[in-house]
Design a protein around this motif. Structure first.
Motif, PDB file in Angstrom:
ATOM      1  N   TYR A 160      44.947  28.654  37.158  1.00 54.06           N
ATOM      2  CA  TYR A 160      44.060  29.768  36.695  1.00 54.06           C
ATOM      3  C   TYR A 160      44.673  30.338  35.475  1.00 54.06           C
ATOM      4  CZ  TYR A 160      41.537  29.471  40.977  1.00 54.06           C
ATOM      5  OH  TYR A 160      40.736  29.105  41.980  1.00 54.06           O
ATOM      6  N   ASP A 161      43.924  31.027  34.606  1.00 49.46           N
ATOM      7  CA  ASP A 161      44.207  31.549  33.205  1.00 49.46           C
ATOM      8  C   ASP A 161      43.723  32.977  32.970  1.00 49.46           C
ATOM      9  OD1 ASP A 161      45.240  32.263  30.565  1.00 49.46           O
ATOM     10  OD2 ASP A 161      44.655  30.249  29.570  1.00 49.46           O
ATOM     11  N   GLY A 162      44.526  34.131  33.170  1.00 52.23           N
ATOM     12  CA  GLY A 162      43.715  35.337  33.007  1.00 52.23           C
ATOM     13  C   GLY A 162      43.504  35.722  31.571  1.00 52.23           C
ATOM     14  N   ASP A 163      44.128  34.849  30.636  1.00 47.70           N
ATOM     15  CA  ASP A 163      43.539  35.127  29.104  1.00 47.70           C
ATOM     16  C   ASP A 163      42.131  34.576  28.922  1.00 47.70           C
ATOM     17  OD1 ASP A 163      45.980  36.471  28.470  1.00 47.70           O
ATOM     18  OD2 ASP A 163      46.986  34.591  28.187  1.00 47.70           O
ATOM     19  N   THR A 164      41.845  33.597  29.690  1.00 46.12           N
ATOM     20  CA  THR A 164      40.537  33.036  29.506  1.00 46.12           C
ATOM     21  C   THR A 164      39.344  33.318  30.300  1.00 46.12           C
ATOM     22  OG1 THR A 164      41.061  30.839  30.767  1.00 46.12           O
ATOM     23  CG2 THR A 164      41.567  30.953  28.431  1.00 46.12           C
ATOM     24  N   ILE A 165      39.779  34.027  31.432  1.00 45.46           N
ATOM     25  CA  ILE A 165      38.819  34.521  32.503  1.00 45.46           C
ATOM     26  C   ILE A 165      38.634  36.093  32.274  1.00 45.46           C
ATOM     27  CG2 ILE A 165      38.532  35.100  34.719  1.00 45.46           C
ATOM     28  CD1 ILE A 165      40.271  32.757  35.758  1.00 45.46           C
ATOM     29  N   THR A 166      37.263  36.480  32.091  1.00 41.24           N
ATOM     30  CA  THR A 166      37.024  37.853  31.662  1.00 41.24           C
ATOM     31  C   THR A 166      36.536  38.687  33.002  1.00 41.24           C
ATOM     32  OG1 THR A 166      34.641  37.300  31.036  1.00 41.24           O
ATOM     33  CG2 THR A 166      36.354  36.946  29.220  1.00 41.24           C
ATOM     34  N   GLN A 206      43.807  28.531  46.061  1.00 38.31           N
ATOM     35  CA  GLN A 206      43.284  27.060  45.901  1.00 38.31           C
ATOM     36  C   GLN A 206      43.167  26.894  44.419  1.00 38.31           C
ATOM     37  OE1 GLN A 206      40.472  25.425  48.941  1.00 38.31           O
ATOM     38  NE2 GLN A 206      41.310  26.913  50.356  1.00 38.31           N
ATOM     39  N   PRO A 207      43.051  25.667  43.875  1.00 35.45           N
ATOM     40  CA  PRO A 207      42.973  25.475  42.402  1.00 35.45           C
ATOM     41  C   PRO A 207      41.554  25.949  42.089  1.00 35.45           C
ATOM     42  CG  PRO A 207      43.895  23.621  43.480  1.00 35.45           C
ATOM     43  CD  PRO A 207      43.658  24.582  44.370  1.00 35.45           C
ATOM     44  N   PRO A 208      41.453  25.944  40.659  1.00 32.69           N
ATOM     45  CA  PRO A 208      40.106  26.230  40.104  1.00 32.69           C
ATOM     46  C   PRO A 208      39.080  25.251  40.446  1.00 32.69           C
ATOM     47  CG  PRO A 208      41.790  26.558  38.551  1.00 32.69           C
ATOM     48  CD  PRO A 208      42.401  25.908  39.634  1.00 32.69           C
ATOM     49  N   VAL A 209      37.828  25.547  40.431  1.00 33.90           N
ATOM     50  CA  VAL A 209      36.640  24.475  40.798  1.00 33.90           C
ATOM     51  C   VAL A 209      35.912  24.241  39.390  1.00 33.90           C
ATOM     52  CG1 VAL A 209      36.458  25.150  43.202  1.00 33.90           C
ATOM     53  CG2 VAL A 209      35.224  26.358  41.530  1.00 33.90           C
ATOM     54  N   GLY A 210      36.385  24.948  38.310  1.00 37.41           N
ATOM     55  CA  GLY A 210      35.730  24.558  37.250  1.00 37.41           C
ATOM     56  C   GLY A 210      36.101  25.722  36.218  1.00 37.41           C
ATOM     57  N   GLN A 211      35.697  25.337  34.919  1.00 42.46           N
ATOM     58  CA  GLN A 211      36.181  26.286  33.600  1.00 42.46           C
ATOM     59  C   GLN A 211      35.671  27.591  33.750  1.00 42.46           C
ATOM     60  OE1 GLN A 211      38.800  25.535  31.783  1.00 42.46           O
ATOM     61  NE2 GLN A 211      38.961  23.714  33.162  1.00 42.46           N
ATOM     62  N   PRO A 269      39.506  39.957  28.927  1.00 45.42           N
ATOM     63  CA  PRO A 269      40.270  39.308  30.028  1.00 45.42           C
ATOM     64  C   PRO A 269      41.001  39.979  30.925  1.00 45.42           C
ATOM     65  CG  PRO A 269      41.459  39.347  27.603  1.00 45.42           C
ATOM     66  CD  PRO A 269      40.312  39.856  27.479  1.00 45.42           C
ATOM     67  N   VAL A 270      41.068  39.171  32.083  1.00 45.46           N
ATOM     68  CA  VAL A 270      41.651  39.856  33.034  1.00 45.46           C
ATOM     69  C   VAL A 270      43.120  40.234  32.789  1.00 45.46           C
ATOM     70  CG1 VAL A 270      42.372  39.421  35.414  1.00 45.46           C
ATOM     71  CG2 VAL A 270      39.922  38.643  34.887  1.00 45.46           C
ATOM     72  N   ASN A 271      43.674  39.552  32.086  1.00 48.51           N
ATOM     73  CA  ASN A 271      45.217  39.868  31.841  1.00 48.51           C
ATOM     74  C   ASN A 271      45.394  41.039  31.194  1.00 48.51           C
ATOM     75  OD1 ASN A 271      46.520  37.633  33.084  1.00 48.51           O
ATOM     76  ND2 ASN A 271      46.924  36.553  31.316  1.00 48.51           N
ATOM     77  N   ARG A 272      44.364  41.577  30.516  1.00 47.76           N
ATOM     78  CA  ARG A 272      44.449  42.902  29.690  1.00 47.76           C
ATOM     79  C   ARG A 272      44.824  44.072  30.771  1.00 47.76           C
ATOM     80  NH1 ARG A 272      40.335  46.170  25.560  1.00 47.76           N
ATOM     81  NH2 ARG A 272      41.812  48.132  25.419  1.00 47.76           N
ATOM     82  N   TRP A 273      44.128  43.959  32.082  1.00 43.68           N
ATOM     83  CA  TRP A 273      44.299  45.227  33.049  1.00 43.68           C
ATOM     84  C   TRP A 273      45.160  44.816  34.245  1.00 43.68           C
ATOM     85  CZ3 TRP A 273      42.886  49.353  30.729  1.00 43.68           C
ATOM     86  CH2 TRP A 273      41.916  49.116  29.657  1.00 43.68           C
ATOM     87  N   GLN A 292      29.913  37.793  37.714  1.00 45.22           N
ATOM     88  CA  GLN A 292      28.964  37.049  37.671  1.00 45.22           C
ATOM     89  C   GLN A 292      29.245  35.770  38.301  1.00 45.22           C
ATOM     90  OE1 GLN A 292      28.118  34.882  33.717  1.00 45.22           O
ATOM     91  NE2 GLN A 292      26.139  36.250  33.724  1.00 45.22           N
ATOM     92  N   ASN A 293      30.296  35.490  39.130  1.00 42.48           N
ATOM     93  CA  ASN A 293      30.569  34.602  40.003  1.00 42.48           C
ATOM     94  C   ASN A 293      30.778  33.235  39.120  1.00 42.48           C
ATOM     95  OD1 ASN A 293      31.320  35.535  42.588  1.00 42.48           O
ATOM     96  ND2 ASN A 293      29.045  36.035  42.592  1.00 42.48           N
ATOM     97  N   THR A 294      31.174  33.479  37.773  1.00 41.42           N
ATOM     98  CA  THR A 294      31.551  32.278  37.000  1.00 41.42           C
ATOM     99  C   THR A 294      32.900  32.221  36.332  1.00 41.42           C
ATOM    100  OG1 THR A 294      30.703  33.506  35.140  1.00 41.42           O
ATOM    101  CG2 THR A 294      29.042  32.109  36.189  1.00 41.42           C
ATOM    102  N   ALA A 295      33.828  32.541  37.129  1.00 41.32           N
ATOM    103  CA  ALA A 295      35.088  32.502  36.770  1.00 41.32           C
ATOM    104  C   ALA A 295      35.936  31.239  36.951  1.00 41.32           C
ATOM    105  CB  ALA A 295      35.858  33.638  37.219  1.00 41.32           C
ATOM    106  N   GLY A 296      35.373  30.035  37.921  1.00 35.92           N
ATOM    107  CA  GLY A 296      35.706  28.960  38.103  1.00 35.92           C
ATOM    108  C   GLY A 296      36.813  29.357  39.659  1.00 35.92           C
TER     109      GLY A 296
END
Length: 378
Positions: free
Chosen positions: A96-102, A152-157, A82-86, A108-112
């Protein structure tokens, strides 16, 4: 390779699309060919030539992905961390949630993440000729780029769908520096430039607006009419705000590109070597190479047609190319376009650069169809 048809495509791009100057550099096994059309400098009429330095734009995303995958191979991270690790807390903003986005999601441009390249911080500075001339030397700091990424807010999960977002790669660059303790430029030199024996590739300092010689002048018509209220522009009416296409292109050569992911300058010679290695697996261990080329569809994203996206790179959908696997990188912004595409074995590579933005997908389509002997059939 059909060099005659490639040259016709280059000539057409200048005569009909209005590109000031364009080159195509082809490697097919032991054979090479270099073709040009138009000029490097509209004032002097100097022709385009081999060895000119240019910004590779979003092609730098592939370099970030290669470095992070190399670090994974050394056991220093997992691409699924997860991004929050680093970068703790950087993404815990605006939904956004840095614990769920890797890391994988970012590359891969799939972070939302929303489409960062369309952020007001970019548009308000560069969208009209007047604003471009006023802000062309503005330098974006790392904090500026982080703030823009979550403005700006997320556009997806996370993992839900592909949406092209520069912001994920601002974070990727920062991770590389934090994990290694080195600058991004040092890691590019260590892990990409030296192993591939690249001679003319470098990371441009954020405060630099020049290029090493030789280089083309960059020109652009990628502007709205001066005085346009950008808050009034949307996905339906944007074309009505575009400036008169008969205006002379603006010279945008001296332009601070600290907001471009990687901020890397290269030549067609070096890009042929680099993309051939990335396509064929000559730079990364087998497992990381497989991860790099595990792709998702870009359909419905209004990005490049006929493509799937891996980690920092794209592949033309084999269903569209008659089964041929054509892999590449590319970038386009004010005054520059640089695309390089390779066969899966790295033996047949075509690198295209223009001193103008990607004004028409058909330019690339004509060149790649002629060069690779394929027809893009949806």
């Amino acid at each position: 390779m059909n060099n005659t048809e490639i040259q016709r495509a280059l000539d057409w791009a200048v005569a009909e699309v209005g590109i000031p100057g364009i080159v195509a550099h082809v490697k097919d096994g032991d054979q090479t060919w270099f073709g040009t059309a138009g000029v490097s400098d509209l004032k002097t009429g100097a022709p385009r030539r081999r060895g000119e330095h240019a910004q590779i734009g979003s092609g730098g995303k592939s370099v970030m992905a290669a470095i992070l995958l190399g670090l994974e191979a050394e056991g220093k991270l997992s691409i699924d961390d997860p991004v929050n690790r680093w970068l703790p807390g950087v993404l815990n903003v605006n939904g956004y949630d840095g614990d769920t986005i890797t890391i994988r999601h970012l590359l891969q441009n799939t972070a939302g993440l929303f489409a960062t390249g369309l952020a007001p911080e970019i548009a308000h500075r560069f969208a009209t000729r007047a604003s471009f001339l006023k802000h062309r030397h503005h330098e974006f700091t790392t904090d500026d780029l982080f703030a823009m990424t979550v403005s700006q807010p997320p556009v997806g999960q996370p993992g839900e769908r592909f949406l092209y977002a520069n912001g994920g790669f601002y974070l990727a660059e920062a991770m590389i520096e934090k994990i290694t303790g080195n600058s991004f430029a040092e890691e590019v030199e260590k892990r990409v430039i030296r192993p591939l024996r690249l001679r003319d590739t470098y990371v441009r300092p954020d405060n630099d607006t020049t290029y090493r010689d030789p280089h083309p002048r960059g020109y652009s018509r990628q502007f709205y009419k001066d005085g346009t209220d950008l808050n009034a522009v949307d996905g339906e009416n944007w074309a009505s705000f575009l400036e008169d296409p008969d205006l002379e292109p603006l010279d945008v050569t001296e332009f601070n590109t600290s907001w471009v992911p990687g901020n890397i300058v290269s030549t067609t010679d070096d890009m042929i070597r680099m993309v051939g290695a990335l396509a064929s697996g000559k730079l990364l261990p087998a497992e990381q190479h497989r991860e790099m080329w595990t792709t998702v569809t870009t359909e419905g994203s209004n990005w490049l047609p006929y493509t799937r996206y891996g980690l920092g790179l794209f592949e033309f959908d084999p269903d569209v190319t008659g089964g041929r696997r054509l892999r590449g990188v590319g970038g386009s912004f004010w005054g520059a376009m640089f695309f390089t595409v390779s066969t899966e074995d790295g033996e047949h590579v075509i690198s295209v650069q223009s001193n103008f933005e990607l004004a028409s997908w058909e330019v690339l389509q004509r060149i790649f169809e002629a060069g690779f002997g394929v027809t893009f059939t949806p």
